[in-house]
Design a protein around this motif. Sequence first.
Motif: not given
Length: 132
Positions: A77-105
């Motif tokens: 179920n890709p529907r998620v919530r993220v708490r950023i700086r104390g505030h909740w935001h709803t959204g849709t998560a996407h897994l990105l296996p083709d992205d370079d995670p080391v560069a992203r870090l």
Amino acid sequence: MMSRPFETKYRAVTAFQRRIGNPVLRRLPTQTLLETTGRTSGLPRRTPVGGRRVGNSFWLVSEFGERSQYVRNIKANPRVRVRIRGHWHTGTAHLLPDDDPVARLRALPRLNSAAVRVVGAGLLTVRVDLDE
């Protein structure tokens, strides 16, 4: 098949996170949390994460890729919530296996990125498109 060192690292890190790290971090009001829906229980599951909001997206890197429980929940179920700086935001998560995670870090908060590089294996980039 997982290599023996990877499996040992995975078990040790996840045991620590499950029993000590996550319960403490979830209580900190400024800690960023990712809330998924449990794929079996249907209950909200909150996981401390490190990442960064860029525009209407929140980016993070899963340290154990598709073995992470929250990634398995996102796949169900890709529907998620993220708490950023104390505030909740709803959204849709996407897994990105083709992205370079080391560069992203390199574009994410340094302390968390360093920890993910040290303890992680099988890194996976995750983007949450926020509704607001």
